[in-house]
Write an enzyme that holds these catalytic residues in place. Structure first.
Site, PDB file in Angstrom:
ATOM      1  N   ASP A  80       0.953  -1.548  -0.055  1.00 50.70           N
ATOM      2  CA  ASP A  80      -0.096  -0.029  -0.008  1.00 50.70           C
ATOM      3  C   ASP A  80       0.642   1.612   0.231  1.00 50.70           C
ATOM      4  OD1 ASP A  80      -1.711   2.192   0.579  1.00 50.70           O
ATOM      5  OD2 ASP A  80      -1.604   1.392   2.731  1.00 50.70           O
ATOM      6  N   GLU A 118      -3.649   4.027  -2.225  1.00 55.20           N
ATOM      7  CA  GLU A 118      -4.342   3.888  -1.167  1.00 55.20           C
ATOM      8  C   GLU A 118      -6.086   4.056  -0.867  1.00 55.20           C
ATOM      9  OE1 GLU A 118      -2.417   5.705   2.531  1.00 55.20           O
ATOM     10  OE2 GLU A 118      -2.396   3.754   3.200  1.00 55.20           O
ATOM     11  N   GLU A 119      -5.677   5.499  -1.441  1.00 51.47           N
ATOM     12  CA  GLU A 119      -7.258   5.262  -0.988  1.00 51.47           C
ATOM     13  C   GLU A 119      -8.154   3.883  -2.124  1.00 51.47           C
ATOM     14  OE1 GLU A 119      -5.691   9.338  -0.198  1.00 51.47           O
ATOM     15  OE2 GLU A 119      -4.831   7.958  -1.532  1.00 51.47           O
TER      16      GLU A 119
END
Length: 658
Positions: free
Chosen positions: A437, A455-456
């Site tokens: 990540d 990541e989001e």
């Protein structure tokens, strides 16, 4: 031996306030790769005494403009004591980069305003990303360089050897469930909450998540808040079950429960304008009722508050998917106390806010389309757990690399690891490998705001990962967080501003003996380089190398076959990382850890070819870890003249040590 100090000052205007960012880097001139500590790299972010909550990358405010109900720092009517503040300040470590909430290191929108003293980016280095949003969903054509992916060891083929839960005697590992062993022949068996002495155990201090059901959660008027929350949620649940609930009822419930006013334009736009009548009706009459039930029963489902995974704690928490669902329902209703207050000196200044208030915030426009699409993904998860609650297990583990385990880089004779390089795969699609990540040091990055990159996106298609925002304090240079067993619920198309929820996703990943999906993710945060030239200095290269090795390392006590790591252009978006440098750093870390590397270049065929050309050259030269470190050490003085890959191809290994 003399030291040199470089001071870089960055100023930007954010919401008509001056944000001063001062980065002080102190490093020893000796050419030696070593652990970078807080005394080597320090960054301070100040905003008139308030912690910066949004990035100067995107001029978007995430503050709660309508917080009118209370004026005290905490909604339970208490002030943090001076002793607690002093204790926190004493234990704080300086961070390597300022907090960026709206867009993390892969954002395309990232712009950094270097001051007049910043060193210019040398013309030989790329200054813009080569991300192609037009072809972001291009199908995998199967082409690659290096070792076939099928030949790289993965945990689905060779599951890790695990002790039974009942045999774990680790005081740093908290189980919220009774000892559980997954039986593939009885897949519907559910983990049960673990109760000490048969009752809920209440904890209300800085080492545990402060749950809304605690008797110690007191309003400023001296009354317990949990009965208020229960009454409000019960009323909303009744409205939902009688098909009378409206958006205004959700708003009133959240504000009454939290004791604060919020802005809900993004949520309102989704429910009232974008959802079809059937979608809206199902959410309001069925899903919403289930969310109320999960939040109302958090004390029965969770049995006790989970511990916070604090800096340097090396703590682990294991819970069921149902327990995670209950905690996320609490986050939906913004029930977690004190988490909105992130001022310097406050209890949660070093934590993300897990409550959904900023995700619901959309401004006058109702929020950008990609934020709506993120909300669709999270609501799809709520829809799925309403249809059928998953019965798996997940683990969140914080790890700090001991200083005694830092390799002697300049002496390491570890050979280069196997490598697979390709352009058209996504990290989440490569099962069985440790998936990286590309994290913000505040885990989750801008997931609760407008961030919508690697990541989001991962956190909204796997919403159980949002639990890490509730648990994890900011990561330090020699720390990482492992997220094990989180299920994927959504598929998507696009990236960043083109991101869209696509459809339901059935996660077929097999489970280990604890009932966790064999999906291991590690949050690995990079430095944000406001001055691109800074990353070629030794202290910064050392820091990134330590971070990557911390994430890739397998403890010596583990005797299982070492599975591969799947990663890519880590920190090479808005954080301004150089792709060639980050590729070599991650190659060094994986080689030292003895793990194969799958490297995904995100549609960059040129990087596929050039990286493999360098890898082949190094392999033919029989290069080792110490040789790659030597390349970086010498390149620190040459980065203005030519790209790193060109330097390596023009320099023999033998010449490095002559």
């Amino acid at each position: 031996m003399s030291n040199s100090t470089a001071n870089v000052e960055q100023e930007s205007n954010k919401d008509h306030q001056d944000v001063n960012i001062t980065t002080t880097t102190t490093f020893n001139k000796k050419r030696c790769i070593g652990l970078v500590t807080s005394s080597n790299i320090e960054t301070e972010t100040k905003n008139q005494g308030k912690r910066t909550k949004s990035s100067d990358i995107v001029n978007t405010s995430t503050s709660d403009k309508n917080d009118e109900y209370i004026s005290s720092p905490y909604d339970d009517g208490t002030e943090e004591t001076t002793a607690n503040v002093d204790k926190k300040n004493k234990s704080r470590h300086e961070s390597s980069s300022p907090r960026i909430n709206n867009y993390d290191e892969d954002s395309l929108e990232g712009k950094f305003n270097e001051n007049e003293y910043s060193q210019e980016e040398p013309s030989s280095q790329h200054t813009t990303d080569s991300l192609d949003l037009v072809n972001v969903d291009e199908e995998d054509d199967g082409t690659f360089q290096g070792t076939p992916l099928s030949e790289i060891a993965n945990i689905c083929q060779h599951p890790p050897t695990l002790s039974d839960m009942k045999d774990i005697r680790d005081n740093n590992h908290t189980f919220l469930i009774k000892p559980f062993k997954y039986d593939p022949n009885s897949p519907d068996r559910e983990p049960e909450p673990f109760y000490e002495n048969g009752t809920y155990v209440d904890e209300w201090d800085q080492d545990y998540v402060r749950l809304p059901c605690s008797q110690s959660y007191i309003t400023k008027n001296g009354t317990q808040r949990w009965p208020i929350i229960q009454g409000s949620l019960t009323k909303l649940q009744h409205l939902s079950e009688t098909q009378m609930a409206a958006m205004e009822d959700i708003k009133e419930t959240i504000e009454e429960c939290a004791g604060r006013k919020y802005e809900f334009n993004c949520l309102e736009r989704l429910l009232n304008e974008i959802y079809s009548g059937d979608e809206r009706g199902h959410f309001m009459s069925t899903v919403l009722s289930n969310l109320c039930s999960l939040a109302l029963n958090v004390d029965k489902i969770c049995s006790r508050p989970p511990p916070l995974l604090r800096i340097g704690s090396n703590r682990t928490v294991t819970m069921s998917q149902k327990q995670a669902a209950s905690l996320l329902a609490c986050a939906f209703f913004c029930l977690f106390p004190r988490r909105f207050n992130q001022k310097i000196g406050s209890e949660y200044e070093n934590y993300p806010n897990p409550n959904f208030n900023t995700l619901f915030h959309g401004g006058r426009s109702g929020g950008p389309t990609w934020k709506i699409e993120k909300l669709k993904c999270v609501f799809h998860y709520f829809h799925r757990i309403t249809e059928k609650m998953p019965n798996g297990v997940m683990t969140f583990r914080r790890y700090q690399l001991p200083e005694s385990c830092v390799p002697k880089w300049t002496e390491s004779k570890e050979p280069l690891c196997e490598i697979h390089i390709t352009k058209n795969k996504s990290i989440e699609d490569v099962t069985g490998l440790l998936q990286v990540d590309f994290a913000n040091k505040y885990i989750g990055g801008g997931v609760m705001n407008e961030g919508c990159v690697q990541e989001e996106i991962r956190f909204v298609i796997c919403p159980e990962m949002l639990i890490s925002l509730l648990l994890c304090e900011v990561m330090k240079p020699n720390e990482c967080v492992f997220l094990i067993g989180c299920e994927r619920f959504s598929s998507y198309r696009g990236y960043s501003t083109s991101f869209e929820f696509r459809e339901n996703y059935i996660d077929q990943t097999p489970k280990d003996s604890w009932g966790r999906k064999l999906c291991h993710v590690v949050a690995m945060d990079a430095i944000a380089f406001y001055n691109r030239a800074t990353q070629f200095k030794l202290p910064q290269m050392k820091r990134e190398l330590i971070k990557a090795y911390t994430c890739f390392r397998i403890p010596a006590a583990v005797t299982d076959k070492k599975s591969g790591v799947v990663t890519g252009n880590w920190g090479c978006g808005a954080f301004n990382g150089n792709k060639q440098l980050k590729a070599i750093i991650q190659l060094i870390a994986a080689s030292q850890a003895g793990r194969p590397l799958a490297y995904l270049t995100f549609r960059d065929q040129k990087l596929v070819d050039s990286f493999y050309e360098v890898y082949e050259y190094l392999s033919n030269e029989k290069a080792t870890v110490k040789d790659l470190c030597a390349y970086l050490q010498y390149y620190a003085d040459l980065y203005k003249k030519l790209p790193l890959f060109d330097y390596i191809l023009q320099t023999s290994v033998a010449s490095l040590h002559s």
